[in-house]
Scaffold this motif. Structure first.
Motif, PDB file in Angstrom:
ATOM      1  N   THR A 576       0.868  -1.174   0.000  1.00 47.72           N
ATOM      2  CA  THR A 576       0.000   0.000   0.000  1.00 47.72           C
ATOM      3  C   THR A 576       0.903   1.222   0.000  1.00 47.72           C
ATOM      4  N   VAL A 577       0.528   2.216  -0.764  1.00 50.33           N
ATOM      5  CA  VAL A 577       1.306   3.448  -0.852  1.00 50.33           C
ATOM      6  C   VAL A 577       0.464   4.561  -0.250  1.00 50.33           C
ATOM      7  N   SER A 578       0.964   5.158   0.819  1.00 43.69           N
ATOM      8  CA  SER A 578       0.214   6.198   1.516  1.00 43.69           C
ATOM      9  C   SER A 578       0.192   7.473   0.698  1.00 43.69           C
ATOM     10  N   ARG A 579      -0.561   8.420   1.176  1.00 45.89           N
ATOM     11  CA  ARG A 579      -0.703   9.683   0.442  1.00 45.89           C
ATOM     12  C   ARG A 579       0.612  10.455   0.351  1.00 45.89           C
ATOM     13  N   ASP A 580       1.521  10.204   1.275  1.00 46.66           N
ATOM     14  CA  ASP A 580       2.821  10.868   1.201  1.00 46.66           C
ATOM     15  C   ASP A 580       3.852  10.033   0.432  1.00 46.66           C
ATOM     16  N   GLY A 581       3.395   8.947  -0.226  1.00 44.58           N
ATOM     17  CA  GLY A 581       4.273   8.139  -1.066  1.00 44.58           C
ATOM     18  C   GLY A 581       5.037   7.060  -0.346  1.00 44.58           C
ATOM     19  N   LYS A 582       4.733   6.823   0.932  1.00 47.62           N
ATOM     20  CA  LYS A 582       5.464   5.817   1.697  1.00 47.62           C
ATOM     21  C   LYS A 582       4.814   4.447   1.513  1.00 47.62           C
ATOM     22  N   PRO A 583       5.586   3.433   1.070  1.00 52.56           N
ATOM     23  CA  PRO A 583       5.000   2.094   0.895  1.00 52.56           C
ATOM     24  C   PRO A 583       5.094   1.273   2.173  1.00 52.56           C
ATOM     25  N   THR A 584       4.135   0.397   2.359  1.00 51.58           N
ATOM     26  CA  THR A 584       4.185  -0.593   3.436  1.00 51.58           C
ATOM     27  C   THR A 584       3.580  -1.883   2.916  1.00 51.58           C
ATOM     28  N   PRO A 585       4.110  -3.035   3.300  1.00 49.35           N
ATOM     29  CA  PRO A 585       3.621  -4.304   2.740  1.00 49.35           C
ATOM     30  C   PRO A 585       2.137  -4.521   3.021  1.00 49.35           C
ATOM     31  N   TRP A 586       1.435  -4.978   1.990  1.00 51.24           N
ATOM     32  CA  TRP A 586       0.022  -5.330   2.109  1.00 51.24           C
ATOM     33  C   TRP A 586      -0.184  -6.837   1.993  1.00 51.24           C
ATOM     34  N   LEU A 587       0.564  -7.459   1.080  1.00 52.72           N
ATOM     35  CA  LEU A 587       0.478  -8.914   0.912  1.00 52.72           C
ATOM     36  C   LEU A 587       1.891  -9.484   0.982  1.00 52.72           C
ATOM     37  N   VAL A 588       2.118 -10.331   1.986  1.00 53.52           N
ATOM     38  CA  VAL A 588       3.420 -10.962   2.199  1.00 53.52           C
ATOM     39  C   VAL A 588       3.205 -12.474   2.215  1.00 53.52           C
ATOM     40  N   THR A 589       4.104 -13.210   1.609  1.00 52.76           N
ATOM     41  CA  THR A 589       3.946 -14.659   1.546  1.00 52.76           C
ATOM     42  C   THR A 589       5.275 -15.356   1.768  1.00 52.76           C
ATOM     43  N   ARG A 590       5.169 -16.606   2.233  1.00 55.55           N
ATOM     44  CA  ARG A 590       6.360 -17.422   2.434  1.00 55.55           C
ATOM     45  C   ARG A 590       5.944 -18.889   2.461  1.00 55.55           C
ATOM     46  N   LEU A 591       6.818 -19.736   1.931  1.00 57.56           N
ATOM     47  CA  LEU A 591       6.612 -21.164   2.047  1.00 57.56           C
ATOM     48  C   LEU A 591       6.977 -21.607   3.463  1.00 57.56           C
ATOM     49  N   PHE A 592       6.208 -22.555   3.980  1.00 59.50           N
ATOM     50  CA  PHE A 592       6.472 -23.103   5.311  1.00 59.50           C
ATOM     51  C   PHE A 592       6.315 -24.611   5.195  1.00 59.50           C
ATOM     52  N   GLY A 593       7.438 -25.320   5.152  1.00 59.02           N
ATOM     53  CA  GLY A 593       7.371 -26.753   4.893  1.00 59.02           C
ATOM     54  C   GLY A 593       6.825 -26.996   3.503  1.00 59.02           C
ATOM     55  N   ALA A 594       5.824 -27.863   3.395  1.00 61.49           N
ATOM     56  CA  ALA A 594       5.208 -28.146   2.103  1.00 61.49           C
ATOM     57  C   ALA A 594       4.046 -27.216   1.803  1.00 61.49           C
ATOM     58  N   GLY A 595       3.724 -26.296   2.739  1.00 63.62           N
ATOM     59  CA  GLY A 595       2.592 -25.403   2.553  1.00 63.62           C
ATOM     60  C   GLY A 595       3.029 -23.963   2.354  1.00 63.62           C
ATOM     61  N   ARG A 596       2.041 -23.075   2.268  1.00 61.51           N
ATOM     62  CA  ARG A 596       2.299 -21.653   2.030  1.00 61.51           C
ATOM     63  C   ARG A 596       1.420 -20.821   2.961  1.00 61.51           C
ATOM     64  N   VAL A 597       1.955 -19.649   3.340  1.00 62.32           N
ATOM     65  CA  VAL A 597       1.238 -18.702   4.195  1.00 62.32           C
ATOM     66  C   VAL A 597       1.106 -17.380   3.454  1.00 62.32           C
ATOM     67  N   PHE A 598      -0.114 -16.815   3.445  1.00 58.05           N
ATOM     68  CA  PHE A 598      -0.351 -15.460   2.953  1.00 58.05           C
ATOM     69  C   PHE A 598      -0.727 -14.583   4.145  1.00 58.05           C
ATOM     70  N   TYR A 599      -0.141 -13.387   4.200  1.00 56.94           N
ATOM     71  CA  TYR A 599      -0.489 -12.418   5.235  1.00 56.94           C
ATOM     72  C   TYR A 599      -1.006 -11.150   4.560  1.00 56.94           C
ATOM     73  N   PHE A 600      -2.203 -10.689   4.969  1.00 58.38           N
ATOM     74  CA  PHE A 600      -2.774  -9.437   4.483  1.00 58.38           C
ATOM     75  C   PHE A 600      -2.792  -8.453   5.646  1.00 58.38           C
ATOM     76  N   SER A 601      -2.221  -7.274   5.417  1.00 52.82           N
ATOM     77  CA  SER A 601      -2.103  -6.297   6.503  1.00 52.82           C
ATOM     78  C   SER A 601      -3.356  -5.466   6.694  1.00 52.82           C
ATOM     79  N   SER A 602      -4.412  -5.756   5.939  1.00 55.37           N
ATOM     80  CA  SER A 602      -5.669  -5.026   6.085  1.00 55.37           C
ATOM     81  C   SER A 602      -6.819  -5.950   5.723  1.00 55.37           C
ATOM     82  N   ASP A 603      -8.004  -5.696   6.289  1.00 51.78           N
ATOM     83  CA  ASP A 603      -9.185  -6.514   5.995  1.00 51.78           C
ATOM     84  C   ASP A 603     -10.224  -5.688   5.246  1.00 51.78           C
ATOM     85  N   GLN A 604      -9.771  -5.001   4.213  1.00 50.16           N
ATOM     86  CA  GLN A 604     -10.637  -4.055   3.515  1.00 50.16           C
ATOM     87  C   GLN A 604     -10.967  -4.465   2.080  1.00 50.16           C
ATOM     88  N   SER A 605     -10.712  -5.696   1.690  1.00 48.59           N
ATOM     89  CA  SER A 605     -10.991  -6.073   0.296  1.00 48.59           C
ATOM     90  C   SER A 605     -12.482  -6.098  -0.002  1.00 48.59           C
TER      91      SER A 605
END
Length: 818
Positions: A576-605
């Motif tokens: 997400t890019v704020s009004r002052d142009g600063k980015p912060t992660p919104w969707l981060v992912t990583r493999l964990f063993g044989a599976g995958r994790v998605f992290y969303f930093s907001s619940d606004q979809s």
């Protein structure tokens, strides 16, 4: 600089043939001569035959035409790399009626090699420049020739344009010059400043600077292509990096900007899976040039039967999107009828084919191809595969309140007949103030067996005070065994407390700053995220990073976003890019063993539904679930369950094979030796040893080597089981034709000009190759002097033979044989 002399062979017979003849003759002479010297004392017994044999061998070796070659460089040579595009679009002739016209790649070769009447670019530069020729397509560039090689240029450039994709960035990047230990690199545009060295200011520079200037690396790469880039990162960005490494980027455009008359399937957009009793919907992208106003027939076939058809009459040239939609239940039933008795299938692979038919012969439109209706018959059809899931997928939603995001996600998947959804809401303010654990619907899973029945889990803001270490262990077990976990953060900081205590290794972010949240002005995919199919919000985006980013930027922005940083090894797919142009992660992912994790930093979809309902929201979340989960086992019998991560692969990809093994009583077998066999035409072409995944569950998995194109059947072999007992098999396809290379084949002049501009070079058309030559000549301030001594015609060779025969005669005289 003078290089070590080399010996080359210019005879009509190959060197190896002449060498073999010379050795045979020498051996025959020694054997025959030894009969006369056998009784003589040493060294006469062996030295005399050896001298005669050596003389005979040297005489015969004249047939090889040995040449003593010397190369000397005077001054500083410029380096020029010619990169020739070997993709399929370079096989075009840019002609609509002549069978004898040359293809683009043949014309490119002729520009380098030349003709009897006109010297090629290489010949005109080889005396003053260090020349290299490389070929590129979809894979890494391949060296073809350099003026240090003994092979002739014409012999080395017998090229065939057949690559299915074009990666211009890889060709541009191949020109980065390494800095010499005592050299200085600078950009090539400084060559234009050569005259400035004679100014009084330049003469006042120190002697060290003058020496550095004299050692400056001067190089250029010339990209010979039609300019259609369809694989890999941006070539413009690559050109900027190359220009910063003291290499100039020139581009030489091949062909005409006009598209040839052609009709074809450019792409088939479809989901990876569909419910067995559902409908398959997607989009066929048809390209057409020169057929405006003529009817085009479209159809989709399954087992040579038409399952969908449509007719269009295009009114403009270019690409046309045609939506398709049809039921798959009858196709699944027909496919299952061919299943071996005793084998059940949780997923059925549907082998489909999209076909376009113009109904116009090539002769009527002046084409030199025999294919009906177009110049390139190979893109008239495109096979594609879809997995039809017979088993319903199961989703568990865990949250501490019925927030809007949770409500819409629950409703979305509950309406889908392919899903079974269990929702557990607990905590203060809910109908379940305290969590209940167990294996029933509406309960938090109490053990590994209860949680393993789910394919994916959506974890929301559950009360951290009711979360235990045993719950965290279950989630880790679930994900590490191939389950998908989606963490949807909110404004109450509950997920933060979980991430900082129980789930610090599972949730792939660290929280930054205090409890404050920031307003997000817009969501933008990163470079990595923009290449993910999951991030396509519309079917027509076709993985174009620019179009993907533009679509995301127009979404309703989230009102708040948690400030987080990705952990080591995690990937940020969107910010997400704020009004002052600063980015912060919104969707981060990583493999964990044989599976995958998605992290969303907001619940606004859920805000994306405004005026669009489920058009974007439902598509995105269905793609999220498909990306985070492993596919189910596709086939099972009494003893083995078998599945692969996909049913369709690109050439060179590897397949992940998963197996579950059990005995006659249903007890898991976790100590067997298990192999996966890849079979084509009843012939085993590869064997993959599977490693034990979970002995208690009898699961195994393994990954194949990079696969060659073809259709394969995966079978299982296990110790303790007869080969006829394990009947479950599953098909996979590798190397499905990709028509991205043939979507447009006309010269993209603008793209080549942008690459040249970014690389601080110039663009030229093939008709202006002489102007390119004038741009390359100033790169060099030195010359190459090469000389050849025809050893086999020189007096040196003659005197060596005479010396050997003379020595033999003197020794014979001394031995009393004369």
């Amino acid at each position: 600089m003078e290089f070590m002399p080399t010996i080359r062979f210019a005879g009509e017979l190959p060197f190896t043939v002449v060498l073999a003849i010379a050795l045979l003759a020498a051996f025959a002479v020694m054997w025959y001569y030894a009969r006369e010297t056998r009784t003589m004392a040493s060294p006469y017994s062996y030295l005399l035959p050896a001298l005669r044999a050596a003389a005979v061998a040297l005489v015969i070796f004249i047939l090889a035409g040995p040449v003593w070659h010397r190369r000397q460089e005077i001054g500083t040579l410029g380096k020029v790399t010619f990169a020739i595009d070997t993709s399929a679009s370079m096989s075009m002739t840019d002609s609509s009626g002549s069978d004898t016209s040359e293809s683009r790649i043949r014309r490119a070769t002729r520009l380098l090699v030349g003709t009897p009447e006109h010297l090629g670019l290489v010949d005109q530069l080889s005396e003053t420049h260090d020349i290299e020729v490389i070929g590129f397509g979809a894979a890494a560039p391949v060296p073809l020739w350099s003026n240090r090689d003994e092979e002739t240029l014409e012999t080395s450039l017998q090229l065939i344009a057949e690559d299915r994709r074009t990666n211009l960035a890889s060709a541009v990047s191949a020109a980065i010059v390494e800095v010499d230990s005592d050299g200085v690199q600078s950009t090539l545009d400084s060559v234009a400043e050569e005259s400035d060295r004679n100014t009084p200011q330049a003469n006042a520079q120190s002697s060290d600077e003058s020496e550095s200037e004299s050692k400056r690396v001067r190089s250029a790469i010339v990209i010979i292509s039609e300019g259609r880039h369809n694989l890999g990162p941006s070539p413009v960005d690559a050109a900027r990096r190359v220009a910063a490494s003291a290499t100039q980027v020139m581009t030489l455009g091949m062909g005409s900007e006009d598209e040839p008359v052609d009709v074809g399937i450019a792409q088939v957009i479809r989901p990876d899976s569909v419910a067995a009793d559902g409908r398959l919907s997607g989009t066929i992208i048809v390209k057409q040039f020169g057929m405006t106003g003529k009817p085009l027939g479209l159809r989709i076939e399954h087992q040579n039967q038409t399952v969908w058809q449509h007719t269009i009459t295009p009114d403009v040239e270019g690409e046309i999107e045609v939506d398709y939609d049809f039921e798959v239940s009858s196709l699944v039933e027909a496919t299952q009828q061919a299943t071996v008795r005793g084998v059940s299938r949780d997923a059925v692979a549907l082998d489909l084919r999209a076909v376009v038919d113009s109904g116009v012969s090539s002769d009527s439109v002046g084409l030199d191809s025999g294919a009906p209706g177009n110049l390139m018959s190979e893109n008239d059809s495109m096979p594609f595969r879809v997995a039809a899931s017979v088993r319903d997928r199961r989703l568990l939603i865990l949250d501490g309140s019925s927030r809007w995001e949770t409500r819409y996600l629950r409703n979305l998947f509950q309406r889908d007949p392919a899903w079974r959804v269990d929702t557990v809401l607990y905590g203060p303010g809910t109908d379940m103030p305290s969590v209940t654990r167990g294996s029933q619907s509406g309960q938090f899973p109490a053990d590994a067996e209860a949680i393993s029945q789910y394919d994916a889990i959506i974890l929301g803001e559950i009360p951290p005070e009711q979360f235990k270490h045993a719950d965290a262990a279950l989630l880790r077990h679930f994900v590490s065994r191939g389950g998908g976990l989606i963490v949807v953060d909110g404004r109450y900081q509950r997920v933060r407390k979980l991430a900082e205590t129980f789930l610090s290794d599972l949730i792939p972010v660290n929280y930054a700053g205090g409890d404050a949240v920031i307003d997000g002005a817009k969501i933008l995919p990163t470079v990595t995220g923009g290449e993910q199919p999951m991030m396509l919000l519309r079917q027509s985006e076709n993985s174009d990073v620019t179009r993907v980013a533009d679509m995301w930027s127009r979404l309703p922005p989230p009102q708040y976003v948690n400030q987080v940083q990705p952990q080591a090894g995690a990937e940020v797919w969107a910010n997400t890019v704020s009004r002052d142009g600063k980015p912060t992660p919104w969707l981060v992912t990583r493999l964990f063993g044989a599976g995958r994790v998605f992290y969303f930093s907001s619940d606004q979809s859920w805000r994306w539904r405004y005026k669009l309902a489920d058009e974007l929201h439902a598509r995105f979340w269905n793609q999220v679930l498909s990306a985070v989960m492993q596919p189910p086992y596709s086939a099972s019998d009494s003893f083995v369950s078998l599945g692969t991560d996909r049913v369709e692969y690109a050439a060179g990809d590897s397949s992940l094979i998963r197996v579950r093994l059990q005995g006659p009583t249903g007890k898991p077998i976790g100590d067997a030796t298990v192999d996966a066999l890849l079979v084509t035409d009843d012939r085993v072409v590869a064997t993959v040893a599977l490693s034990i995944d979970d002995p208690s569950r009898g699961t195994y998995q393994g990954e194949t080597q990079p696969l060659d194109p073809g259709a394969y059947e995966v079978r299982i072999r296990a110790s303790g089981f007869d080969s006829t007992a394990l009947q479950a098999t599953t098909p996979i396809w590798v190397g499905t034709p990709n028509h991205a290379e043939l979507r447009r084949v006309g010269l993209d002049k603008n793209a080549l000009m942008q690459i040249a501009q970014a690389g601080k070079g110039s663009y030229f058309h093939e008709s202006s190759a002489d102007q390119l030559l004038e741009q390359l000549k100033p790169l060099s301030s030195g010359s190459v002097i090469e000389s050849d001594v025809l050893i086999w015609q020189s007096f040196y060779w003659f005197w060596v033979v005479i010396a050997l025969l003379t020595a033999e005669w003197l020794l014979r005289k001394r031995a009393g044989l004369v």
